[in-house]
Design a protein around this motif. Structure first.
Motif, PDB file in Angstrom:
ATOM      1  N   THR A  17       0.109   5.884  -8.800  1.00 36.32           N
ATOM      2  CA  THR A  17       0.868   5.454  -9.974  1.00 36.32           C
ATOM      3  C   THR A  17       0.606   6.376 -11.156  1.00 36.32           C
ATOM      4  O   THR A  17       1.536   6.766 -11.874  1.00 36.32           O
ATOM      5  CB  THR A  17       0.517   3.989 -10.329  1.00 36.32           C
ATOM      6  OG1 THR A  17       0.807   3.163  -9.192  1.00 36.32           O
ATOM      7  CG2 THR A  17       1.316   3.503 -11.526  1.00 36.32           C
ATOM      8  N   GLU A  46       5.947  -1.999 -14.032  1.00 38.82           N
ATOM      9  CA  GLU A  46       7.078  -1.685 -13.156  1.00 38.82           C
ATOM     10  C   GLU A  46       6.734  -0.561 -12.184  1.00 38.82           C
ATOM     11  O   GLU A  46       7.109  -0.605 -11.009  1.00 38.82           O
ATOM     12  CB  GLU A  46       8.303  -1.310 -13.991  1.00 38.82           C
ATOM     13  CG  GLU A  46       8.911  -2.493 -14.714  1.00 38.82           C
ATOM     14  CD  GLU A  46      10.012  -2.088 -15.679  1.00 38.82           C
ATOM     15  OE1 GLU A  46      10.326  -0.873 -15.802  1.00 38.82           O
ATOM     16  OE2 GLU A  46      10.549  -2.997 -16.349  1.00 38.82           O
ATOM     17  N   ALA A  49       4.399  -1.895  -9.492  1.00 36.80           N
ATOM     18  CA  ALA A  49       5.156  -2.709  -8.539  1.00 36.80           C
ATOM     19  C   ALA A  49       5.953  -1.826  -7.588  1.00 36.80           C
ATOM     20  O   ALA A  49       6.011  -2.084  -6.374  1.00 36.80           O
ATOM     21  CB  ALA A  49       6.071  -3.672  -9.286  1.00 36.80           C
ATOM     22  N   ASP A  50       6.546  -0.755  -8.128  1.00 37.32           N
ATOM     23  CA  ASP A  50       7.313   0.167  -7.297  1.00 37.32           C
ATOM     24  C   ASP A  50       6.408   0.897  -6.297  1.00 37.32           C
ATOM     25  O   ASP A  50       6.723   0.995  -5.109  1.00 37.32           O
ATOM     26  CB  ASP A  50       8.040   1.171  -8.196  1.00 37.32           C
ATOM     27  CG  ASP A  50       9.019   2.029  -7.423  1.00 37.32           C
ATOM     28  OD1 ASP A  50       9.818   1.469  -6.644  1.00 37.32           O
ATOM     29  OD2 ASP A  50       8.989   3.262  -7.592  1.00 37.32           O
ATOM     30  N   GLN A  51       5.270   1.386  -6.767  1.00 35.25           N
ATOM     31  CA  GLN A  51       4.348   2.115  -5.894  1.00 35.25           C
ATOM     32  C   GLN A  51       3.669   1.199  -4.870  1.00 35.25           C
ATOM     33  O   GLN A  51       3.161   1.676  -3.851  1.00 35.25           O
ATOM     34  CB  GLN A  51       3.290   2.847  -6.727  1.00 35.25           C
ATOM     35  CG  GLN A  51       3.843   3.954  -7.596  1.00 35.25           C
ATOM     36  CD  GLN A  51       4.565   5.016  -6.788  1.00 35.25           C
ATOM     37  OE1 GLN A  51       4.079   5.476  -5.752  1.00 35.25           O
ATOM     38  NE2 GLN A  51       5.748   5.398  -7.249  1.00 35.25           N
ATOM     39  N   ALA A  52       3.645  -0.107  -5.128  1.00 39.16           N
ATOM     40  CA  ALA A  52       3.004  -1.055  -4.205  1.00 39.16           C
ATOM     41  C   ALA A  52       3.886  -1.397  -3.001  1.00 39.16           C
ATOM     42  O   ALA A  52       3.406  -2.017  -2.039  1.00 39.16           O
ATOM     43  CB  ALA A  52       2.633  -2.339  -4.950  1.00 39.16           C
ATOM     44  N   ARG A  53       5.144  -0.983  -3.048  1.00 39.93           N
ATOM     45  CA  ARG A  53       6.033  -1.260  -1.906  1.00 39.93           C
ATOM     46  C   ARG A  53       5.452  -0.674  -0.630  1.00 39.93           C
ATOM     47  O   ARG A  53       4.911   0.427  -0.626  1.00 39.93           O
ATOM     48  CB  ARG A  53       7.418  -0.680  -2.150  1.00 39.93           C
ATOM     49  CG  ARG A  53       8.167  -1.424  -3.202  1.00 39.93           C
ATOM     50  CD  ARG A  53       9.588  -0.920  -3.294  1.00 39.93           C
ATOM     51  NE  ARG A  53      10.203  -1.479  -4.475  1.00 39.93           N
ATOM     52  CZ  ARG A  53      11.062  -0.840  -5.236  1.00 39.93           C
ATOM     53  NH1 ARG A  53      11.435   0.383  -4.922  1.00 39.93           N
ATOM     54  NH2 ARG A  53      11.563  -1.406  -6.302  1.00 39.93           N
ATOM     55  N   GLU A  54       5.565  -1.442   0.429  1.00 40.73           N
ATOM     56  CA  GLU A  54       5.089  -1.048   1.761  1.00 40.73           C
ATOM     57  C   GLU A  54       3.581  -0.819   1.794  1.00 40.73           C
ATOM     58  O   GLU A  54       3.086   0.008   2.567  1.00 40.73           O
ATOM     59  CB  GLU A  54       5.862   0.167   2.274  1.00 40.73           C
ATOM     60  CG  GLU A  54       7.349  -0.118   2.426  1.00 40.73           C
ATOM     61  CD  GLU A  54       8.131   1.041   3.015  1.00 40.73           C
ATOM     62  OE1 GLU A  54       7.524   1.890   3.717  1.00 40.73           O
ATOM     63  OE2 GLU A  54       9.340   1.095   2.773  1.00 40.73           O
ATOM     64  N   THR A  55       2.853  -1.522   0.922  1.00 37.89           N
ATOM     65  CA  THR A  55       1.385  -1.522   0.964  1.00 37.89           C
ATOM     66  C   THR A  55       0.934  -2.975   1.075  1.00 37.89           C
ATOM     67  O   THR A  55       1.754  -3.896   1.032  1.00 37.89           O
ATOM     68  CB  THR A  55       0.757  -0.899  -0.311  1.00 37.89           C
ATOM     69  OG1 THR A  55       0.911  -1.826  -1.400  1.00 37.89           O
ATOM     70  CG2 THR A  55       1.382   0.441  -0.665  1.00 37.89           C
ATOM     71  N   GLU A  58       2.292  -5.219  -1.810  1.00 42.81           N
ATOM     72  CA  GLU A  58       3.711  -5.429  -2.060  1.00 42.81           C
ATOM     73  C   GLU A  58       3.950  -6.869  -2.525  1.00 42.81           C
ATOM     74  O   GLU A  58       3.408  -7.812  -1.949  1.00 42.81           O
ATOM     75  CB  GLU A  58       4.532  -5.146  -0.802  1.00 42.81           C
ATOM     76  CG  GLU A  58       6.019  -5.227  -1.038  1.00 42.81           C
ATOM     77  CD  GLU A  58       6.827  -4.691   0.123  1.00 42.81           C
ATOM     78  OE1 GLU A  58       8.026  -4.481  -0.071  1.00 42.81           O
ATOM     79  OE2 GLU A  58       6.265  -4.477   1.214  1.00 42.81           O
ATOM     80  N   GLN A  59       4.740  -7.024  -3.584  1.00 44.44           N
ATOM     81  CA  GLN A  59       5.081  -8.330  -4.168  1.00 44.44           C
ATOM     82  C   GLN A  59       3.863  -9.058  -4.744  1.00 44.44           C
ATOM     83  O   GLN A  59       3.896 -10.269  -4.923  1.00 44.44           O
ATOM     84  CB  GLN A  59       5.785  -9.219  -3.139  1.00 44.44           C
ATOM     85  CG  GLN A  59       6.943  -8.558  -2.455  1.00 44.44           C
ATOM     86  CD  GLN A  59       8.284  -9.156  -2.857  1.00 44.44           C
ATOM     87  OE1 GLN A  59       8.386 -10.311  -3.179  1.00 44.44           O
ATOM     88  NE2 GLN A  59       9.296  -8.332  -2.851  1.00 44.44           N
ATOM     89  N   GLN A  60       2.781  -8.338  -5.013  1.00 49.05           N
ATOM     90  CA  GLN A  60       1.561  -8.946  -5.557  1.00 49.05           C
ATOM     91  C   GLN A  60       1.124  -8.290  -6.864  1.00 49.05           C
ATOM     92  O   GLN A  60      -0.046  -8.327  -7.218  1.00 49.05           O
ATOM     93  CB  GLN A  60       0.434  -8.843  -4.539  1.00 49.05           C
ATOM     94  CG  GLN A  60       0.664  -9.623  -3.265  1.00 49.05           C
ATOM     95  CD  GLN A  60      -0.541  -9.535  -2.382  1.00 49.05           C
ATOM     96  OE1 GLN A  60      -1.656  -9.824  -2.800  1.00 49.05           O
ATOM     97  NE2 GLN A  60      -0.330  -9.097  -1.153  1.00 49.05           N
TER      98      GLN A  60
END
Length: 131
Positions: A17, A46, A49-55, A58-60
């Protein structure tokens, strides 16, 4: 209790991030210089949240609405990010960082600092552990 894998993934998320925000700031420094600290909390949230996708996060990734608690962002319930901005230096007097205002359950906190000076913008992060 935080596993080594969770901690490593949090560190990776913070570093990714920070790198992405530095790249974006180089392309559009006026956007970052024109925003105040509260606005930057949302921008940083934001991006996390974007960088957390597929980790595992995600959604946390949640932005904390209160100005009387820290950290500003909660990730996975155990990790946090405190956002600080400056137009001069990296120093923080810790005005919003008091142990009595720490959100319960958050064990590791990354300090995410943004420095906006003439013509450049730069972000960096440091990790803290709740003892």
């Amino acid at each position: 209790m935080i596993s080594q894998e969770e901690f490593e993934q949090f560190v990776d998320l913070v570093e990714r991030t920070c790198d992405v925000m530095n790249q974006k700031a180089q392309h559009n420094p006026s956007f970052y210089r024109s925003n105040d600290g509260k606005m930057m909390e949302s921008v940083v949230w934001e991006e996390f949240a974007d960088q957390a996708r597929e980790t595992i996060f995600e959604q946390q990734v949640s932005l904390v609405p209160s100005t009387r608690s820290f950290p500003d962002i909660i990730i996975g319930g155990k990790f946090g990010v405190e956002v600080k901005t400056s137009k001069s230096g990296w120093k923080s007097l810790g005005s919003s960082i008091m142990e009595s205002t720490r959100i319960p359950g958050v064990e590791h906190i990354a300090m995410f600092s943004g420095k906006w000076v003439r013509g450049t913008s730069n972000s960096k992060s440091n990790l803290m552990k709740h003892a």
